[in-house]
Design a protein around this motif. Sequence first.
Motif, short mmCIF file in Angstrom:
data_model
loop_
_atom_site.label_atom_id
_atom_site.label_comp_id
_atom_site.label_asym_id
_atom_site.label_seq_id
_atom_site.Cartn_x
_atom_site.Cartn_y
_atom_site.Cartn_z
N LYS A 1 0.84 -1.20 0.00
CA LYS A 1 0.00 0.00 0.00
C LYS A 1 0.88 1.25 0.00
O LYS A 1 0.55 2.26 -0.63
N ASP A 2 2.02 1.15 0.69
CA ASP A 2 2.94 2.28 0.75
C ASP A 2 3.48 2.65 -0.63
O ASP A 2 3.77 3.78 -0.91
N ASP A 3 3.66 1.65 -1.46
CA ASP A 3 4.33 1.88 -2.73
C ASP A 3 3.70 1.03 -3.84
O ASP A 3 4.33 0.12 -4.37
N PRO A 4 2.45 1.33 -4.17
CA PRO A 4 1.73 0.45 -5.11
C PRO A 4 2.36 0.45 -6.51
O PRO A 4 2.20 -0.50 -7.26
N GLU A 5 3.10 1.49 -6.83
CA GLU A 5 3.71 1.55 -8.16
C GLU A 5 4.77 0.46 -8.32
O GLU A 5 4.79 -0.26 -9.30
#
Length: 742
Positions: free
Chosen positions: A671-675
């Motif tokens: 969720k912190d870094d979905p990319e």
Amino acid sequence: MISVGVAVEGIPRSADKLYEYLLAEGVSAPVGSVVTVPFGRGNHPVRGVILGDAPKDGTPPEKLKTVLSVGECYLSSEALSLIRYLRDRYFCTWFEAARCLLPTGVFGGSAKSVMSASVPDEGAAAAYMEAHYTNRKHCDVLGFLLEEGQMTVKELTYMAGVSESVVKTLAKKGLILLEKAEVLRNPLKDRPIPETPPKVVLNEEQTVAADRLISDLNSGKTHLLYGVTGSGKTHVFIRLIDEALNQGKQAVLMIPEISLTLQIVNRLYAHYGQSLAVLHSGLSMGERHDEWRRIRSGEAKVVIGTRSAVFAPVSEGSLFIIDEEQEHTYKSEASPRYHAREVAAYRVALGKGLLLLASATPSFESYYRATNGIIGFEQLTERFNGKPLPKVLVADLRREMMSGNRSCIGKTLGLELEKNLARGEQTILFMNRRGYQSHITCTSCNTVVKCPHCGIAMTYHSYNNRVVCNYCGYSTGYLSTCASCGGKRLLYSGVGTQKAEEELQRLFPGIRVCRMDADTVGGKYTREGILNDFRDKKYDVLLGTQMITKGLDFPDVTLVGVLNADMSLYTSDFRAFEKTFSLLTQVVGRAGRADKEGRAVVQTYSPAHYVLHYSFAQDYQKFYREEMALRKSLLYPPYCDLCQFCFLADTESEAFRAANDFSEDVRKKTKDDPESFPVRLILPKVTAVPLVGGKTRVRVLMKCKDTRPQRQMISDLLDQFRSRKENRDVTITADMNPVNIL
Ligand code: ADP
Ligand code: ZN
């Protein structure tokens, strides 16, 4: 004082690092040496390997411990790079990685001794079963053995879902006989070199492929050689190996299973004589050690072996060939969970060699890469001499069943077999007995248990303890009551190879059948002996499981029968169709390889299934296109990578708790870094196989990309999970792109 960094055995991955040790005065030990070191509070001597300098953690030198003993240095600089590669890629420890590169036996190792089990006195076993009918485990074990005759202990415990101690208890009572099964000898030892085979002239297609490969011998690249069965791939290998040797290189040819492929071992032996080395787990430890040394010294120039041969100490820039590259045996299922294809690709890229993958039914991953220009692509489209494909007759088992024929030999197959017997031609009958199958009949009302949806007889699969409809896939748990009369005595009767043999004897009295099924053929015959006898036409029929599908080339076999083609079709594995296609294509390819025309009879409950049709036509491309469309829409490999996490715990609830916690961790992280981490989870599921020792296993599948940052993320998640107190008694493992989805 000199300090060194040591990979220590038995360290969990969360505590894994190179530990700093001092070398005693006057002792020298190059990087790559094996050592023993004192470890932990008790200073117990443990084994280790020096892999470089230790990262300094500020321990003052007087606090450092000293290496106890130094052994030989085995690791080259290439080996050291490989160790780093393995550790980074497969979530293993330094020591586990290093161990792959050392010759077996350096650390005592585990010489594989295969035990086989049989029942010496069937009457006594039956009596015991009657007297102890409440002891399900004992009765299951004996029941399987009575049915199968002989099995390896490993197979038996797997099939019956019991631990080895149950088998040992029964052995103590004298009900089971345990014997050391035949360990494969070095197939070449003391064997006269066969006559040099006549020089082969490659045909045009073969020449084109060989020339293109030869020009890439120093490229560091990977190529796929896609060639239909019987197109002469082996001759291309030999041409390529010859050229590699001419250029002063070494070559490694990997095959899925050495014992099944003695023919190719013999062919290479005739060619290369004493420059050929053989590496596989069936050799004694001493023999493997000797072969390892012969390879490293360069005395052996050509290596033939199974998966672990990918670590053979050949020089940099060698040629690697992986035959039948789609086979699951190339993937290790124990840590490090490496795939030989990936390791070989890494080695040839590093040393500027060449990796050739070959198959008539390549893995989708490889075919995708080849047809998209990521790796080289060569094709052999014709069978040598344009021999026609065997004609395939499809026999509908539903019809047989409905007309009351419950024999495993249907009408069509029976008729063809009769013709072959009359003409004195040979037949191979193949039975896919993965997960032992049987029909269920009620002994009171005599009805067969049928699928409520299709009316087809259901079969019992012991490996997941379920009753399954082979037609629609409907399944239910173990049944003990008859649905039509309520009777409590259901008879589970097998359709294993032994039953099939009895059936053949009943239908064709006097027929000479040889059966090949247990993991190791024990007793009087060796596997090679059986195959030789079959080739010498001492038998009419060769009957067996998977092990007879590959690499066998018998000139007088004109009929191949598949007793039940559906068995591997309906499993939960997304590769089920791919595997079935590959299996059937190879089986069908067995018929009519020499000058006689061949035919195949395939018995199935799903005669219209597209997997069957494409495999009969040996139409890999059409099958590939159809199946890939499906993979794309559902997002499965090769359109993504799949990481399988397993949680092993004492209780089911504990395993689930751990799996859920872990899934939650993954969600938070992504969720912190979905990319960077676009992962999709598939919910945890209890696996079908109760593990030996009574533990439960739960798995979580994660769709991801096998890239360095994502592997790092996984590695961090594993560390985080293991460092939590509540997970102390849970074992977690991660496997990137497993070949078997649990
Ligand atoms: P594959 O491994 O592709 O299934 P093989 O290498 O076993 O095929 O070859 C099939 C058969 O054709 C073998 O009997 C082989 O000796 C024969 N064959 C293939 N190419 C040639 C050739 N160029 N000259 C003579 N025989 C060949
Ligand atoms: Zn059904």
